[in-house]
Design an enzyme around this catalytic site. Structure first.
Site, PDB file in Angstrom:
ATOM      1  N   ASP A  47       4.174  -8.459   8.249  1.00 51.95           N
ATOM      2  CA  ASP A  47       5.030  -9.408   7.538  1.00 51.95           C
ATOM      3  C   ASP A  47       4.839 -10.815   8.104  1.00 51.95           C
ATOM      4  OD1 ASP A  47       7.467 -10.054   5.779  1.00 51.95           O
ATOM      5  OD2 ASP A  47       8.173 -10.662   7.758  1.00 51.95           O
ATOM      6  N   GLU A 119       1.762  -4.302   4.175  1.00 48.51           N
ATOM      7  CA  GLU A 119       2.095  -5.161   5.312  1.00 48.51           C
ATOM      8  C   GLU A 119       1.650  -4.513   6.622  1.00 48.51           C
ATOM      9  OE1 GLU A 119       5.880  -7.895   4.054  1.00 48.51           O
ATOM     10  OE2 GLU A 119       6.329  -5.900   4.830  1.00 48.51           O
TER      11      GLU A 119
END
Length: 226
Positions: A47, A119
Site C-alpha cells: 500500500d 498490494e
C-alpha cells in the site's frame, strides 16, 4: 505456470521466491494449512509503495494538475475496484492460495481479495527487487490511465466523491478509523468510521476494510448531499 515463471517472462528474477509466494497466501489458506504467515503484512508494505509510485507519477504529469485533482486522481487509481482490475488484467488471481471454503465461495474473483493480493505482491516485489521491478508491473497497468487522466472516471468511487465534496470549499482531509472487527478469520466483518478532523461523518460495514471504508464514505456522502 507459477508466479516465479510469470515474473521471469517479464525479465524479473527474484531472490526470495518464498517471499513472493507469500504475497498470494490468503489468511484462509494460512489458517487451513497452519502456516505462520499470510499476505497481510506484505499488503501493508505494498500500500505504501503504491501510494509513493502513484504520487510520483501524478506529480510529474504535464500539464501539471492542481493539488485537489492530484488527490482525486490518486484515490481513483488505487481504490479497491481499480486494484482488483489490475490484478485481473495481469491474471494474478490465478496464483492465489485460498482455503477450500474461500475457494468454494468464489474468493478467487472477489474484489477485496484480489486488491489485497495485488498490494501484497507489490510489497513483496519491492522488498526483493526494489522499485524498478514495481515499475515493470505498474507501467503495464497504470500508465494508460495516467496518459489520459481526464478519462479516469470508470473507476470512480464513493471515497473519491466524498474527498471531492469535502475539499470543495476548504482543505480538510478525510480519514478512516476502524471501529470493530468481528467474525471468523475466513469471513470477518469490519466496521469503519469516516471522519473529518474529529467529526464522524458516516459509518460502514464490509467484509474487508476497503469495502467498509467505501460504505462509510457512501453513507457520509449521501447524508451530506441531501
Amino acid at each position: 505456470m507459477n508466479i516465479i515463471n510469470w515474473l521471469k517472462q517479464r525479465n524479473i528474477y527474484v531472490n526470495n521466491e518464498e517471499l513472493i509466494r507469500q504475497a498470494f497466501m490468503h489468511s484462509s489458506y494460512a489458517n487451513e494449512h497452519r502456516r505462520h504467515h499470510d499476505n497481510e503484512r506484505l499488503e501493508f508494505m505494498g500500500d505504501a509503495v503504491l501510494q509513493l509510485w502513484s504520487s510520483d507519477h501524478i506529480f510529474r504529469l504535464d500539464p501539471p494538475l492542481k493539488e485537489g485533482r492530484m488527490t482525486t486522481l490518486r484515490a481513483q487509481l488505487v481504490c479497491e475496484k481499480a486494484l482488483a482490475g489490475y490484478g485481473r488484467q495481469l491474471k494474478l488471481n490465478d496464483f492465489l492460495l485460498l482455503g477450500s471454503g474461500e475457494e468454494k465461495t468464489g474468493g478467487r474473483e472477489k474484489d477485496a481479495i484480489i486488491a489485497d493480493m495485488f498490494e501484497a505482491f507489490l510489497g513483496a516485489l519491492y522488498l526483493d527487487q526494489g522499485m524498478a521491478a514495481v515499475d515493470n508491473i505498474l507501467n503495464e497497468v497504470m500508465i494508460p490511465y495516467l496518459q489520459a487522466p481526464e478519462q479516469v472516471e470508470v473507476i470512480r468511487d464513493y471515497k473519491t466523491k466524498l474527498q471531492e465534496y469535502v475539499q470543495a470549499d476548504n482543505r480538510r482531509t478525510v480519514h478512516y478509523q476502524l471501529v470493530s472487527e468481528t467474525g471468523p478469520a475466513n469471513a470477518p466483518t469490519f466496521v469503519m468510521n469516516v471522519l473529518v478532523e474529529d467529526l464522524v461523518l458516516g459509518t460502514g460495514t464490509g467484509s474487508s476494510k476497503k469495502q467498509a471504508e467505501q460504505n462509510a464514505a457512501r453513507n457520509a456522502f449521501e447524508k451530506m448531499v441531501k
